[in-house]
Design a protein around this motif. Structure first.
Motif, PDB file in Angstrom:
ATOM      1  N   ALA A   3      38.928  33.300  35.312  1.00 39.47           N
ATOM      2  CA  ALA A   3      39.642  34.570  35.251  1.00 39.47           C
ATOM      3  C   ALA A   3      39.974  35.051  36.657  1.00 39.47           C
ATOM      4  N   PRO A   4      41.055  35.813  36.823  1.00 42.46           N
ATOM      5  CA  PRO A   4      41.389  36.354  38.138  1.00 42.46           C
ATOM      6  C   PRO A   4      40.277  37.270  38.655  1.00 42.46           C
ATOM      7  N   VAL A   5      40.125  37.308  39.963  1.00 42.73           N
ATOM      8  CA  VAL A   5      39.201  38.239  40.589  1.00 42.73           C
ATOM      9  C   VAL A   5      39.824  39.633  40.510  1.00 42.73           C
ATOM     10  N   GLU A   6      39.116  40.546  39.887  1.00 40.11           N
ATOM     11  CA  GLU A   6      39.677  41.865  39.601  1.00 40.11           C
ATOM     12  C   GLU A   6      39.301  42.866  40.700  1.00 40.11           C
ATOM     13  N   ILE A   7      40.320  43.403  41.364  1.00 39.96           N
ATOM     14  CA  ILE A   7      40.159  44.441  42.380  1.00 39.96           C
ATOM     15  C   ILE A   7      40.580  45.764  41.742  1.00 39.96           C
ATOM     16  N   VAL A   8      39.687  46.755  41.762  1.00 41.16           N
ATOM     17  CA  VAL A   8      39.949  48.008  41.056  1.00 41.16           C
ATOM     18  C   VAL A   8      40.073  49.147  42.072  1.00 41.16           C
ATOM     19  N   LEU A   9      41.250  49.731  42.133  1.00 41.86           N
ATOM     20  CA  LEU A   9      41.506  50.889  42.990  1.00 41.86           C
ATOM     21  C   LEU A   9      41.320  52.139  42.138  1.00 41.86           C
ATOM     22  N   ALA A  38      44.109  36.644  41.822  1.00 42.94           N
ATOM     23  CA  ALA A  38      43.581  38.004  41.904  1.00 42.94           C
ATOM     24  C   ALA A  38      44.421  38.933  41.045  1.00 42.94           C
ATOM     25  N   ALA A  39      43.776  39.973  40.550  1.00 40.17           N
ATOM     26  CA  ALA A  39      44.470  40.992  39.752  1.00 40.17           C
ATOM     27  C   ALA A  39      44.082  42.362  40.283  1.00 40.17           C
ATOM     28  N   LEU A  40      45.081  43.210  40.519  1.00 36.88           N
ATOM     29  CA  LEU A  40      44.836  44.565  40.999  1.00 36.88           C
ATOM     30  C   LEU A  40      44.969  45.533  39.839  1.00 36.88           C
ATOM     31  N   ARG A  41      43.915  46.332  39.625  1.00 41.66           N
ATOM     32  CA  ARG A  41      43.942  47.384  38.615  1.00 41.66           C
ATOM     33  C   ARG A  41      43.895  48.729  39.326  1.00 41.66           C
TER      34      ARG A  41
END
Length: 239
Positions: A3-9, A38-41
């Motif tokens: 799964a993509p590494v999830e970065i949460v702002l 990577a995935a940005l939330r």
């Protein structure tokens, strides 16, 4: 495929007035440059904070925004659950302060309970800290690295026994006692903006490595090294 590494702002509209959202872009790009998906939330107040993230980011904001963010994050609860699972939280300035046990707001220095994620307390200092800051970070592997950024805060922070300072100040104010920032478990707080991770790639990679649980291949960028050296010289020359 993993799964993509999830970065949460978290709560950009409340805690993002100094361009700190750029920290999220830096983490995503440094993963992608290494071929890691990577995935940005981006989560705003009123939306549920995902409990599945790898790195969570809090930025700078004003007094009212700090109080609102603390209330919403406590009610939501998922940030705490994610940290219990092993996620990393990186908090800047106001975000750093609200991670502590207490902080103060307003002319009367009203004491507000924080998130309790860092053993720190913040009180209004004798003067506002504004300007370039340069600190020396003792990395977990025993090496040292310089951190450069721009600080703009009225709060001075005391680090308690359950946390440790992130760095020592060479130029600037930081916590107000010669130290800067705080670290406790997987929570890291710091005052510099910049955004700070764009100025300090070693720190960015440190967050990613803590979240991933393994080291990352180096990213040689000579032009960035040159820019950092110029910043160091500039700040030291202004003392």
């Amino acid at each position: 495929m993993s799964a993509p590494v999830e970065i949460v702002l978290v709560y950009q509209s409340l805690l993002g007035i100094y361009g700190d959202r750029g920290n999220a872009a830096v983490l995503v790009k440094r993963l992608q440059w290494r071929g890691i998906e990577a995935a940005l939330r981006i989560v705003e107040p009123g939306q549920e904070v995902p409990a599945t993230g790898s790195v969570y980011l809090l930025g700078g904001g004003e007094d009212a925004a700090q109080v609102s963010a603390v209330s919403a994050l406590k009610a939501d609860g998922n940030l705490f659950r994610a940290l219990d699972r092993g996620a990393v939280l990186f908090a800047v300035c106001a975000g750093y302060q609200i991670c502590g046990r207490t902080f103060t707001i307003g002319e009367r220095d009203e004491v507000i309970d924080g998130l309790g994620l860092l053993d720190v307390t913040t009180r209004r200092g004798p003067e506002r800290a504004v300007g370039e800051i340069l600190t020396r970070w003792a990395r977990p592997d025993g090496s040292q690295s310089l951190i450069t950024g721009f600080e703009n805060h009225g709060g001075f922070t005391t680090v308690g026994p359950d946390a440790a300072p992130l760095a020592t100040v060479e130029v600037g104010v930081g916590n107000g006692d010669g130290s800067e920032g705080a670290v406790q478990d997987n929570v890291i707080g710091t005052y510099p903006h910049g955004p700070v991770l764009a100025r300090n790639p070693d720190l960015a990679d440190h967050l990613l490595e803590r979240a991933l649980g393994h080291g990352l291949d180096p990213l040689p960028l000579p032009e960035l090294d040159t820019l950092r050296a110029q910043r160091f010289a500039h700040v030291r020359g202004r003392r």
